[in-house]
Design a protein around this motif. Sequence first.
Motif, PDB file in Angstrom:
ATOM      1  N   LYS A  19       0.868  -1.384   0.075  1.00 54.68           N
ATOM      2  CA  LYS A  19       0.107  -0.034   0.042  1.00 54.68           C
ATOM      3  C   LYS A  19       0.956   1.283  -0.002  1.00 54.68           C
ATOM      4  O   LYS A  19       0.560   2.303  -0.741  1.00 54.68           O
ATOM      5  CB  LYS A  19      -0.847   0.152   1.074  1.00 54.68           C
ATOM      6  CG  LYS A  19      -1.821   1.007   1.340  1.00 54.68           C
ATOM      7  CD  LYS A  19      -2.768   1.062   2.576  1.00 54.68           C
ATOM      8  CE  LYS A  19      -3.955   1.846   2.278  1.00 54.68           C
ATOM      9  NZ  LYS A  19      -4.987   1.691   3.286  1.00 54.68           N
ATOM     10  N   THR A  23       0.624   3.917  -2.976  1.00 55.41           N
ATOM     11  CA  THR A  23       0.005   5.295  -2.634  1.00 55.41           C
ATOM     12  C   THR A  23       1.318   6.257  -2.805  1.00 55.41           C
ATOM     13  O   THR A  23       0.753   7.423  -3.659  1.00 55.41           O
ATOM     14  CB  THR A  23      -0.411   5.370  -1.138  1.00 55.41           C
ATOM     15  OG1 THR A  23       0.471   5.047  -0.295  1.00 55.41           O
ATOM     16  CG2 THR A  23      -1.836   4.628  -1.183  1.00 55.41           C
ATOM     17  N   VAL A  29      -5.392   2.609  -3.409  1.00 51.03           N
ATOM     18  CA  VAL A  29      -5.698   1.261  -2.923  1.00 51.03           C
ATOM     19  C   VAL A  29      -7.161   1.384  -2.466  1.00 51.03           C
ATOM     20  O   VAL A  29      -7.546   2.059  -1.438  1.00 51.03           O
ATOM     21  CB  VAL A  29      -4.748   1.174  -1.908  1.00 51.03           C
ATOM     22  CG1 VAL A  29      -5.210  -0.289  -1.163  1.00 51.03           C
ATOM     23  CG2 VAL A  29      -3.382   0.930  -2.241  1.00 51.03           C
ATOM     24  N   GLU A  32      -8.307  -4.035   0.765  1.00 51.93           N
ATOM     25  CA  GLU A  32      -7.560  -5.020   1.123  1.00 51.93           C
ATOM     26  C   GLU A  32      -8.040  -6.326   1.721  1.00 51.93           C
ATOM     27  O   GLU A  32      -9.398  -6.280   1.892  1.00 51.93           O
ATOM     28  CB  GLU A  32      -6.833  -4.609   2.530  1.00 51.93           C
ATOM     29  CG  GLU A  32      -5.970  -3.354   2.114  1.00 51.93           C
ATOM     30  CD  GLU A  32      -4.808  -2.932   3.521  1.00 51.93           C
ATOM     31  OE1 GLU A  32      -4.749  -3.806   4.109  1.00 51.93           O
ATOM     32  OE2 GLU A  32      -4.687  -1.730   3.318  1.00 51.93           O
TER      33      GLU A  32
END
Length: 120
Positions: A19, A23, A29, A32
């Motif tokens: 992540k 990012t 994102v 998850e």
Amino acid sequence: MSKRILIVDDAAFMRMMIKDILTKNGYEVVGEAADGIQAVEKYNELRPDLVTMDITMPEMDGIAALKEIKGTDPNAVVIMCSAMGQQAMVIDAIQAGAKDFIVKPFQADRVIEAIQKALG
């Protein structure tokens, strides 16, 4: 518009690492998942542009989840994440429709390169 990515890994630490890489490089994102069952549910719910999928997970492994996602969306873009020494499983994953694979521990430039290539 930034590309939307779903991260699937049973280790929270690994999800956090991916992540962070994504990012910092302008990707969004959107979700998850910690196992293959969650991955399939989240994929169907979120329809991300790309999925990073761990191979070895509890409940349902990454290859089974990949096959299920590809079954519902043949155009799904999935990159497998494997530990060293999982070459046979990586080959299975590629045959099942994975676009590429990245090896743990993740190197940021390799992750980004694989994602750019897969989304090409």
